[in-house]
Motif scaffolding. Structure first.
Motif, mmCIF file in Angstrom:
data_model
loop_
_atom_site.group_PDB
_atom_site.id
_atom_site.type_symbol
_atom_site.label_atom_id
_atom_site.label_comp_id
_atom_site.label_asym_id
_atom_site.label_seq_id
_atom_site.Cartn_x
_atom_site.Cartn_y
_atom_site.Cartn_z
ATOM 1 N N SER A 1 0.824 -1.212 0.000
ATOM 2 C CA SER A 1 0.000 0.000 0.000
ATOM 3 C C SER A 1 0.860 1.266 0.000
ATOM 4 C CB SER A 1 -0.939 0.001 1.212
ATOM 5 O OG SER A 1 -0.209 -0.051 2.425
ATOM 6 N N ILE A 2 1.967 1.268 0.729
ATOM 7 C CA ILE A 2 2.846 2.438 0.755
ATOM 8 C C ILE A 2 3.506 2.624 -0.610
ATOM 9 C CG2 ILE A 2 4.880 3.508 1.791
ATOM 10 C CD1 ILE A 2 2.545 3.412 3.675
ATOM 11 N N GLY A 3 3.992 1.528 -1.184
ATOM 12 C CA GLY A 3 4.637 1.599 -2.494
ATOM 13 C C GLY A 3 3.693 2.112 -3.569
ATOM 14 N N ARG A 4 2.458 1.633 -3.549
ATOM 15 C CA ARG A 4 1.475 2.080 -4.545
ATOM 16 C C ARG A 4 1.155 3.563 -4.358
ATOM 17 N NH1 ARG A 4 -0.900 -2.830 -2.988
ATOM 18 N NH2 ARG A 4 -2.561 -1.744 -1.871
ATOM 19 N N SER A 5 1.053 3.999 -3.101
ATOM 20 C CA SER A 5 0.785 5.416 -2.843
ATOM 21 C C SER A 5 1.957 6.279 -3.308
ATOM 22 C CB SER A 5 0.543 5.642 -1.344
ATOM 23 O OG SER A 5 -0.667 5.045 -0.928
ATOM 24 N N ALA A 6 3.182 5.775 -3.102
ATOM 25 C CA ALA A 6 4.368 6.521 -3.542
ATOM 26 C C ALA A 6 4.387 6.667 -5.058
ATOM 27 C CB ALA A 6 5.632 5.830 -3.057
ATOM 28 N N LEU A 7 4.034 5.612 -5.757
ATOM 29 C CA LEU A 7 3.990 5.685 -7.221
ATOM 30 C C LEU A 7 2.936 6.691 -7.683
ATOM 31 C CD1 LEU A 7 4.409 1.899 -8.075
ATOM 32 C CD2 LEU A 7 5.950 3.747 -8.764
ATOM 33 N N ASP A 8 1.841 6.768 -6.958
ATOM 34 C CA ASP A 8 0.808 7.746 -7.282
ATOM 35 C C ASP A 8 1.335 9.167 -7.086
ATOM 36 O OD1 ASP A 8 -1.714 8.799 -7.929
ATOM 37 O OD2 ASP A 8 -2.381 8.739 -5.850
ATOM 38 N N VAL A 9 2.055 9.378 -5.968
ATOM 39 C CA VAL A 9 2.621 10.705 -5.695
ATOM 40 C C VAL A 9 3.609 11.100 -6.792
ATOM 41 C CG1 VAL A 9 4.115 12.026 -4.142
ATOM 42 C CG2 VAL A 9 2.291 10.597 -3.201
ATOM 43 N N VAL A 10 4.486 10.181 -7.162
ATOM 44 C CA VAL A 10 5.486 10.454 -8.202
ATOM 45 C C VAL A 10 4.804 10.795 -9.530
ATOM 46 C CG1 VAL A 10 7.295 9.382 -9.619
ATOM 47 C CG2 VAL A 10 7.320 9.106 -7.134
ATOM 48 N N SER A 11 3.721 10.069 -9.845
ATOM 49 C CA SER A 11 3.012 10.297 -11.118
ATOM 50 C C SER A 11 2.370 11.683 -11.177
ATOM 51 C CB SER A 11 1.941 9.216 -11.328
ATOM 52 O OG SER A 11 0.839 9.410 -10.446
ATOM 53 N N ARG A 12 2.140 12.284 -10.019
ATOM 54 C CA ARG A 12 1.506 13.602 -9.969
ATOM 55 C C ARG A 12 2.506 14.732 -10.261
ATOM 56 N NH1 ARG A 12 -2.733 13.478 -4.861
ATOM 57 N NH2 ARG A 12 -3.675 11.441 -5.296
ATOM 58 N N HIS A 13 3.769 14.388 -10.346
ATOM 59 C CA HIS A 13 4.813 15.385 -10.600
ATOM 60 C C HIS A 13 5.642 14.963 -11.811
ATOM 61 C CE1 HIS A 13 3.959 17.366 -6.743
ATOM 62 N NE2 HIS A 13 3.814 16.140 -6.263
ATOM 63 N N PRO A 14 5.003 14.906 -12.974
ATOM 64 C CA PRO A 14 5.715 14.446 -14.178
ATOM 65 C C PRO A 14 6.919 15.327 -14.495
ATOM 66 C CG PRO A 14 3.628 15.516 -14.755
ATOM 67 C CD PRO A 14 3.622 15.334 -13.282
ATOM 68 N N GLY A 15 7.997 14.660 -14.860
ATOM 69 C CA GLY A 15 9.211 15.390 -15.219
ATOM 70 C C GLY A 15 10.111 15.708 -14.047
ATOM 71 N N GLU A 16 9.597 15.535 -12.824
ATOM 72 C CA GLU A 16 10.406 15.849 -11.639
ATOM 73 C C GLU A 16 11.077 14.606 -11.064
ATOM 74 O OE1 GLU A 16 8.856 18.517 -8.707
ATOM 75 O OE2 GLU A 16 7.307 19.251 -10.073
ATOM 76 N N TRP A 17 10.407 13.472 -11.177
ATOM 77 C CA TRP A 17 10.951 12.222 -10.643
ATOM 78 C C TRP A 17 10.864 11.121 -11.693
ATOM 79 C CZ3 TRP A 17 13.533 11.741 -6.139
ATOM 80 C CH2 TRP A 17 13.407 12.778 -5.213
ATOM 81 N N GLN A 18 11.892 10.323 -11.761
ATOM 82 C CA GLN A 18 11.929 9.145 -12.628
ATOM 83 C C GLN A 18 12.108 7.921 -11.744
ATOM 84 O OE1 GLN A 18 15.254 9.149 -15.300
ATOM 85 N NE2 GLN A 18 14.970 7.016 -15.927
ATOM 86 N N VAL A 19 11.338 6.877 -12.013
ATOM 87 C CA VAL A 19 11.458 5.646 -11.234
ATOM 88 C C VAL A 19 12.590 4.805 -11.795
ATOM 89 C CG1 VAL A 19 10.304 3.554 -10.463
ATOM 90 C CG2 VAL A 19 9.008 5.691 -10.639
ATOM 91 N N GLY A 20 13.566 4.515 -10.953
ATOM 92 C CA GLY A 20 14.689 3.679 -11.368
ATOM 93 C C GLY A 20 14.373 2.209 -11.195
#
Length: 386
Positions: free
Chosen positions: A13-32
């Protein structure tokens, strides 16, 4: 240029929420790298959704399944498996931040790897702090890492202590909030079923942590975690029942002032706060509306009915290797309960027995921490004839 984040515990649940947060800031974070325990299909789907460069499973036997799932989606994502691969993801030199959200003590080696590599550690794996204790804090200092708590309660404490001086922290009291779980008003816990203990009235989480919330063992672990994160002894950490989950925790200072963080119950807030700290960034979602709040309730926990809280207090005071045994016994007991091998009330019986049997090591090394875990499992297997 986008910063890079590796997410360990990506299918939880934490990992999925983190991916959602990252997706809300396109161009700022890239998932390695995305890492998980054994859910190959879910991990492959997450990689497809976020464009992760690599996927790692802790369970080596699931590597062929992961490779097949990635191939079926037409992805060129690199695949690996095993504890060493998870630790490599945690210490990845290209990662600007690492979210540590693996379940249980399995996250301990990953936390040490991130600490030694000097990473910005977004920590949601409380067991690594409970078991690592002073040793993990030493690794963080020596590696130059930065630890930011992601659990909503510890994030609230972190925020409440932000302006406190060292002298003020020395006399501060932590109020650690707890929703109370599904059995808050139930006096007789005899005969609690797996299904009842696996259903939380407010949160949708994995089965293990949901059972921990039912026994209040999750809060017990958080007491020990808070002791190490904030260098505040257990006797100045108090658990308070707060069913609405509006006030996420607070800190009382010697002049009587209490600083607390309030907000709607949404894990995305502490995740984003840790991701951008010390900045505060805009975030979509509900806002706390004081006009519509009819009541906010606090209560003292029942230490007799929820014996894990008292055992955690004892483990925290004892220190050394005792919290390791506390956590290992809980992990073992919950697994047996979920497998319907023991009763609900035997969870705390197992923990108490393991703590009484253990011979404390005052300053355990990492190898001694791992040995204490293994010895606890062996002791409980023999005592309960597994």
């Amino acid at each position: 240029m986008a910063k890079k984040i590796n997410i360990l515990g990506a299918t939880g649940s934490i990992g999925r929420s983190a991916l959602d947060v990252v997706s809300r800031h396109p161009g700022e974070w890239q998932v390695g790298v995305l890492a998980a325990g054994s859910r190959a299909e879910e991990l492959a789907a997450a990689c497809e959704a976020c464009g992760a460069e690599a996927a790692v499973l802790a369970d080596e036997s699931k590597l062929p399944e992961l490779q097949a799932a990635l191939k079926a989606r037409g992805l060129s994502t690199r695949a690996a498996a095993g504890e060493a691969a998870c630790c490599e993801a945690a210490s990845d030199s290209e990662a600007d931040a690492v979210l540590l959200a693996a379940s249980g003590a399995a996250g301990l080696p990953q936390a040490f790897a991130a600490a030694k590599a000097g990473k910005r550690m977004l920590l949601a794996n409380k067991e690594s702090v409970v078991c690592g204790g002073a040793l993990l804090q030493q690794a963080i200092r020596e590696g130059g890492a930065e630890l930011l708590p992601v659990d909503s309660e510890h994030s609230a404490i972190f925020q409440s202590l932000a302006a406190a001086t060292p002298a003020q922290r020395e006399k501060a009291v932590i109020w650690l909030t707890c929703s109370g779980g599904p059995f808050l008003r139930r006096m007789d816990l005899t005969g609690v079923t797996v299904e009842e203990a696996s259903t939380h009235p407010r949160w949708k989480m994995g089965r293990k942590i949901t059972v921990d919330s039912a026994t209040l063992m999750n809060k017990a672990l958080e007491v020990i975690e808070a002791r190490w994160l904030f260098d505040i002894p257990p006797e100045r950490i108090r658990v308070v029942i707060h069913p609405q989950s509006i006030l996420h925790s607070g800190v009382a200072f010697e002049d009587g002032a209490v600083m607390a963080q309030l907000g709607t119950p949404d894990m995305k807030l502490p995740i984003q706060y840790a991701l951008y700290y010390p900045e505060r960034r805009p975030m979509r979602g509900d806002r706390l509306d004081f006009w519509s709040m009819k009541e906010i309730v606090f209560d003292k926990p029942d230490y007799e009915n929820f014996r894990g809280l008292a055992l955690a207090r004892d483990a925290g005071k004892a220190g050394g290797s005792v919290p390791v045994v506390f956590n290992a016994a809980n992990e073992f007991a919950v697994a047996k309960f979920l497998g319907k091998k023991i009763s609900y009330l035997e969870i705390t019986d197992m923990i108490e027995a393991a703590m009484e049997h253990h011979k404390k090591i005052a300053h355990p090394s990492l190898d001694e921490v791992l040995d204490a875990e293994a010895e606890t499992y062996e002791f409980l297997k023999k005592q309960w004839n597994f």
